[in-house]
Design an enzyme around this catalytic site. Structure first.
Site, PDB file in Angstrom:
ATOM      1  N   ASP A 144       0.814  -1.254  -0.058  1.00  0.00           N
ATOM      2  CA  ASP A 144      -0.060  -0.025   0.037  1.00  0.00           C
ATOM      3  C   ASP A 144       0.772   1.212   0.083  1.00  0.00           C
ATOM      4  O   ASP A 144       1.829   1.451  -0.955  1.00  0.00           O
ATOM      5  CB  ASP A 144      -0.777   0.212   1.097  1.00  0.00           C
ATOM      6  CG  ASP A 144      -1.828   1.212   1.160  1.00  0.00           C
ATOM      7  OD1 ASP A 144      -2.912   1.135   0.344  1.00  0.00           O
ATOM      8  OD2 ASP A 144      -1.745   2.101   2.141  1.00  0.00           O
ATOM      9  N   HIS A 167      -6.972  -6.336  -0.878  1.00  0.00           N
ATOM     10  CA  HIS A 167      -5.941  -5.440  -0.741  1.00  0.00           C
ATOM     11  C   HIS A 167      -4.877  -5.651   0.286  1.00  0.00           C
ATOM     12  O   HIS A 167      -3.710  -5.215   0.125  1.00  0.00           O
ATOM     13  CB  HIS A 167      -6.317  -3.934  -0.405  1.00  0.00           C
ATOM     14  CG  HIS A 167      -5.728  -2.754  -0.118  1.00  0.00           C
ATOM     15  ND1 HIS A 167      -4.905  -2.344  -1.108  1.00  0.00           N
ATOM     16  CD2 HIS A 167      -5.281  -2.181   0.850  1.00  0.00           C
ATOM     17  CE1 HIS A 167      -4.134  -1.283  -0.867  1.00  0.00           C
ATOM     18  NE2 HIS A 167      -4.482  -1.109   0.561  1.00  0.00           N
TER      19      HIS A 167
END
Length: 321
Positions: free
Chosen positions: A99, A296
């Site tokens: 991320d 994610h």
């Protein structure tokens, strides 16, 4: 065992978790996470002969939370990595990020290739500087509803997420995971209702996330979300600061891993960028690794596959000290 301590880096205090001996591997978490997002990777990497260090990055957890929004630019974040490597008594390191940690890892390799033995990014692909500032671009594309623009509003997301931190984190993590129902969508926010209102709240956590994990993550945000959100408030500033690296590419050995249910690789322009990486990145050790059914939270949702890919990559790098 994972050990914890504080190091002084780049004018601030960073809390780090550390295990193992050998070549240094720095693991950089994203939003809204902490060093603990790498909990599954510590043991296997240390057992394979690496020294594994994961900081709470600035603005997170037990590290310092500078008050100045301008203290969270990409140059500060890369400076923290450079300073950390030096503070640990090393000259070079492998740098891995997920991320927001991925752009920090990629830019560390871009700006200080002399210090990076290899770089791996999870979820967020390598940076290729666009023609206009990213906040301005997303504001124009989505009428101000893209989550970056929502996060850019001083105090707004800070207050929404801080009202019930544990619930906010539970909803946020679940909705971006591969376990959430529905297809991959652009993360748009109703400016009146906020971001959390439209997110499902699971009755039970996904199998890869325990109540203990959520408790620890909630505790890490006891000082609030402002430091973490300040990273987003520098997106346009970062675009200005990285002008000297326009059209530059990462040349160090590199690996990119992402989930096919992660919204980030579906951002505007990202699919085309990912498809072009084998031609655009001379250091890429293998084609981008796509994990089926993964959302994610790459290294948490698919710990065994991510760890195996990282070990294969680290062992393939030709410049181990």
């Amino acid at each position: 065992m994972v050990e914890h301590r504080v190091v002084h880096v780049n004018g601030i205090r960073l809390h780090i978790a550390e295990q193992g001996e050998g070549p240094l591997v720095v693991l950089l978490h994203g939003f809204p996470e902490s060093w603990r997002s790498w909990r599954h990777q510590f043991g296997p990497l240390a057992e394979a002969g690496f020294r594994v260090v994961a900081p709470d990055q600035r603005g997170y957890g037990r590290s310092d939370h500078p008050a100045d929004v301008g203290a969270y630019t990409i140059l500060h974040l890369v400076g923290d990595v450079v300073g950390l490597v030096r503070a640990l008594g090393e000259e070079r390191a492998y740098v891995v990020g997920h991320d927001w940690g991925a752009p920090v890892a990629w830019h560390t390799a871009l700006m200080r290739p002399d210090m990076v033995l290899g770089v791996a990014g999870l979820s967020v692909p390598p940076p290729f500087r666009g023609k206009e500032p990213p906040l301005a671009a997303m504001d124009r594309a989505f009428g101000g509803r893209f989550y970056w623009n929502y996060f850019d509003r001083p105090g707004v997301a800070d207050a929404e997420f801080g009202r019930d931190t544990r619930t906010a984190l539970r909803k946020f993590i679940y909705s971006a995971s591969g376990d959430a129902p529905g297809g991959v969508k652009q993360p748009l926010v109703d400016p009146e209702r906020g971001w959390l209102a439209a997110m499902p709240d699971p009755e039970t956590l996904p199998g890869w996330l325990t109540e203990e994990d959520l408790d620890a993550l909630t505790e890490s945000f006891s000082e609030g979300f402002t430091g973490a959100l300040n990273w987003y408030r520098n997106l346009d500033r970062n675009w200005e600061l990285t002008a000297p690296w326009a059209d530059a590419v990462v040349t160090t050995p590199a690996l990119y891993v992402y989930g096919d249910r992660d919204p980030v690789p579906a951002f505007p322009g990202a699919p085309e960028l990912i498809a072009s990486l084998p031609d655009r990145m001379p250091g890429l050790r293998r084609p981008p690794v796509e994990l089926a059914g993964c959302g994610h939270w790459t290294q948490q949702e698919r710990p065994d596959e991510v760890t195996a890919a990282l070990l294969d990559f680290l062992r393939s790098c030709p410049q181990r000290p």
